[in-house]
Design a protein around this motif. Structure first.
Motif, short mmCIF file in Angstrom:
data_model
loop_
_atom_site.label_atom_id
_atom_site.label_comp_id
_atom_site.label_asym_id
_atom_site.label_seq_id
_atom_site.Cartn_x
_atom_site.Cartn_y
_atom_site.Cartn_z
N TYR A 69 17.64 4.41 22.04
CA TYR A 69 16.93 3.68 21.77
C TYR A 69 15.83 4.10 20.37
CZ TYR A 69 17.12 0.01 25.18
OH TYR A 69 17.47 -1.14 25.81
N VAL A 70 15.68 5.69 20.67
CA VAL A 70 14.75 6.08 19.67
C VAL A 70 15.62 6.29 18.31
CG1 VAL A 70 13.82 8.53 19.00
CG2 VAL A 70 13.47 7.84 21.17
N LEU A 71 16.96 6.59 18.46
CA LEU A 71 17.76 6.42 17.35
C LEU A 71 17.84 4.98 16.84
CD1 LEU A 71 19.65 8.24 15.29
CD2 LEU A 71 21.49 7.60 17.11
N SER A 72 17.86 4.03 17.38
CA SER A 72 18.03 2.67 16.91
C SER A 72 16.47 2.37 16.24
CB SER A 72 18.04 1.65 18.14
OG SER A 72 17.81 0.39 17.74
N TYR A 73 15.44 3.00 16.91
CA TYR A 73 14.24 2.63 16.10
C TYR A 73 14.20 3.27 14.71
CZ TYR A 73 11.65 0.83 20.27
OH TYR A 73 11.05 -0.05 21.03
N ALA A 74 14.65 4.61 14.59
CA ALA A 74 14.94 5.28 13.42
C ALA A 74 15.62 4.55 12.30
CB ALA A 74 15.19 6.76 13.61
N VAL A 75 16.76 4.26 12.76
CA VAL A 75 17.68 3.56 11.95
C VAL A 75 17.23 2.27 11.25
CG1 VAL A 75 19.89 2.62 11.46
CG2 VAL A 75 19.84 4.83 12.70
N GLY A 76 16.75 1.33 12.23
CA GLY A 76 16.45 0.15 11.81
C GLY A 76 15.02 0.02 10.96
N GLY A 77 13.95 1.12 11.49
CA GLY A 77 12.57 0.89 11.26
C GLY A 77 12.03 2.05 10.38
#
Length: 661
Positions: A69-77
């Motif tokens: 999830y942290v990686l998803s946040y970083a990639v998208g945000g």
């Protein structure tokens, strides 16, 4: 730079082929592959995939799920967070990007990792769609620049080299073949030709050029090769100015968007302040639990953010600008699209706008003792050796009447006047009627009746009063006849006027021509208002009067003398192919292909874009209000708030993208 006469002659012998004219850009269709290749779209999709993977792994490894999830946040945000922080640091202001990142982090802080990731994913997706719209618009506008000449033939050390326009320097010697666009401003070193320079001066007829004459980039060489010394750098040419206009269009935003940006700044502060109060006050005033209070505050932060409102305008505007660009209509900014939607009157300059600068023979008068058809055949035979537009008009006239052309001997161009040649031993010449302004004692062999000098002068005056160009035909020293030619009405002029009137728009014509000529043109085109015998300052005065009487006015013109009126109108529209540099500099909108029939469609598109903007704004405000009220009256789940709010953002963007169809 200088070249020997021998080298110039050798190059002239090898310069028979004409440059291939640039092709207009093909219409661009929606291409999913192009959209996916957008880096922001790739980041958004990557974020969504990681969110799904994290959700799937949550059932057997909570730690791994949180890491993904942290990686998803970083990639998208990442990009949105960067924009928000830069706005905060550089401008000391809050924007919607920072609000969304704060809401996502807030959701994560209370364990709602999936909801926060969903918020990041949809927010990144809406941003990618908006960026795609902007890139699409820039590409469609920039593709119009393919119409400019890309190369020039430069003579260096006795050899011809094809070089890029940007490689030209002052003093370069260029060869321009017949039919080619002149690539740079310069001075003729050798050669004689008629140059169509309507794009610079607005003149409807070509101008004779010889050694020492100035020529301009963007004009078209006529019948003879020209050797030109470059006197101005490429960045000062007409097309360099068009590039500058494109850059201005990318930075200029409409008034409605500026208002939304100002509102966003104030609104963002209010939302942050309200969120802080929602976190601090309810536990004391309403006896809510801290977790419940923080949850509702995060929902409020999501649903109250003005994402959809901020995205209501520019996607629709850029889509309309992009669609117009595909049709050859270049806007310098969204503000002009807004103003065009309010158009009440379209005022046309006549020459080069309602007419297209292609002359045709209107009158052919033979002197007493000459057979008309035979004289027309002789005239066409001699003019057939020239590529001057007036000559071509005479040849077309003979072809239309199925007359045979005759053999011509000893043909010679008479620079600045016309052309001469021998047919069966007799010397014939055709040229400007200023020959009649010579000594009053010159009358030719015949001095009375229809052969008198007074008769021809009177006839010339009558024809010129009708806006016609007059040439005389000479049989040796004797006037054999007179030819009158007139500019051609654009084929689409009548349809263009009618389409505008069908939209409820008044159509006016402003011209420097005599009232009689203007009246004839008005009847042929069907315009509502006619103003004739105007100087440039008179055009300005009439545009001001039209604005006072009717409201928003679009002025369409192509010449230097139209520039003040273009600047005075609500929207100035310049003709791109043949319009002068001054007109294009001042114009707010440029018709790159000179197709005036597209003006009505452009106004319709502008009106449609404004309707879509209003739809988007009403829809966005309604959704925000409904979600905020629901959050406090009944309470809504964070995922529903995320989908409702960010879904509305995507919907308003997609609604704007409809204009690209």
């Amino acid at each position: 730079m200088q070249a020997t006469t021998k080298q110039l002659r050798q190059h002239a012998e090898r310069s028979g082929s004409a440059q291939q004219q640039p092709r207009a850009p093909k219409p661009r269709r929606f291409d999913p592959r192009a959209m996916i290749s957008n880096s922001e779209m790739q980041a958004a999709l990557g974020s969504g995939v990681l969110m799904l993977v994290a959700w799937a792994t949550g059932s057997w490894s909570e730690m791994l799920s949180v890491a993904i999830y942290v990686l998803s946040y970083a990639v998208g945000g990442w990009s949105k967070a960067k924009e928000g922080v830069e706005t905060l640091v550089k401008e000391r202001d809050l924007d919607v990007n920072l609000l969304m990142i704060a809401a996502a982090l807030g959701a994560a802080s209370i364990g709602y990792w999936n909801e926060g990731a969903l918020l990041i994913f949809i927010f990144a997706m809406s941003g990618a769609l908006e960026s795609y719209t902007m890139e699409r618009s820039k590409k469609d506008i920039s593709s119009l620049l393919a119409l400019k000449p890309a190369t020039a033939v430069r003579i260096e050390q006795g050899a011809m080299n094809e070089v890029g326009i940007d490689q030209l320097v002052l003093g370069d010697l260029l060869l321009v073949r017949p039919g080619e666009l002149i690539p740079a401003d310069g001075k003729v070193c050798r050669g004689e030709s008629a140059v169509d320079q309507a794009s610079i001066t607005g003149e409807s007829l070509p101008v004779e050029k010889s050694v020492g004459s100035e020529v301009f980039a963007g004009t078209v060489n006529g019948e003879g090769p020209l050797y030109i010394e470059v006197t101005k750098a490429a960045e000062n040419t007409l097309f360099a100015k068009i590039i500058k206009m494109v850059e201005e269009a990318e930075t200029e935003v409409p008034e409605s968007q500026r208002f939304i940006k100002r509102l966003e700044s104030i609104y963002a502060r209010v939302v942050v302040g309200a969120t802080a109060l929602l976190i601090l006050l309810p536990p004391f005033l309403l006896d809510w639990s801290w977790s419940n209070t923080f949850y509702k505050a995060m929902v409020f932060l999501v649903v109250a953010s003005p994402c959809a409102l901020v995205s209501s305008i520019m996607p629709a505007m850029l889509s309309a600008i992009s669609k117009s660009a595909r049709k050859g209509i270049l806007f310098k900014g969204g503000v002009h699209l807004e103003n065009m939607a309010r158009t009440k009157v379209v005022a046309f300059d006549k020459t080069g706008t309602l007419t297209e600068g292609i002359p045709q023979v209107t009158d052919f008068i033979a002197s007493a003792g000459y057979d008309r058809d035979e004289l027309l055949s002789i005239s066409a035979s001699i003019e057939n050796l020239s590529r001057h537009p007036l000559a071509e008009a005479i040849v077309r006239k003979a072809e239309e009447e199925y007359l045979e052309l005759q053999g011509v001997q000893e043909s010679k161009s008479l620079t600045g006047w016309g052309i001469e040649g021998r047919i069966d031993g007799r010397l014939w010449s055709i040229g400007k009627s200023n020959l009649l302004d010579g000594n009053d004692q010159w009358t030719g062999p015949e001095a009375a009746g229809s052969n008198s000098l007074d008769y021809w002068r009177s006839l010339r005056g009558q024809l010129e009063s009708e806006g016609k160009t007059v040439s005389v035909i000479m049989d040796g020293e004797k006037i054999a006849g007179m030819i009158a030619l007139q500019d051609t009405l654009r084929p689409q002029a009548e349809a263009a006027v009618r389409k505008l009137q069908n939209l409820g728009i008044k159509v006016a014509m402003l011209t420097g021509d005599r009232a009689a000529t203007a009246a004839v043109m008005a009847r042929r085109t069907g315009v509502d208002l006619v103003f004739a015998d105007l100087l440039p300052e008179d055009k300005v005065s009439h545009v001001k009067t039209l604005r006072e009487q009717y409201g928003h006015v679009v002025m369409v013109g192509d010449g230097v003398n139209d520039a003040p009126a273009l600047a005075t109108a609500t929207v100035g529209m310049g003709m791109g192919m043949k319009g002068s540099g001054a007109a294009l500099e001042i114009a707010d909108v440029v018709l790159m292909n000179d197709n005036i029939e597209e003006i009505a469609a452009t106004i319709s598109l502008a009106r449609r874009s404004q309707r879509i903007v209003k739809q988007n704004m009403i829809f966005a405000v309604t959704v925000i209000a409904a979600l905020m009220i629901s959050n406090f009256v009944q309470g809504i789940a964070l995922p529903f708030g995320v989908v409702g709010h960010e879904g509305s953002t995507i919907l308003v963007i997609l609604n704007g993208l409809r204009l690209l169809r």
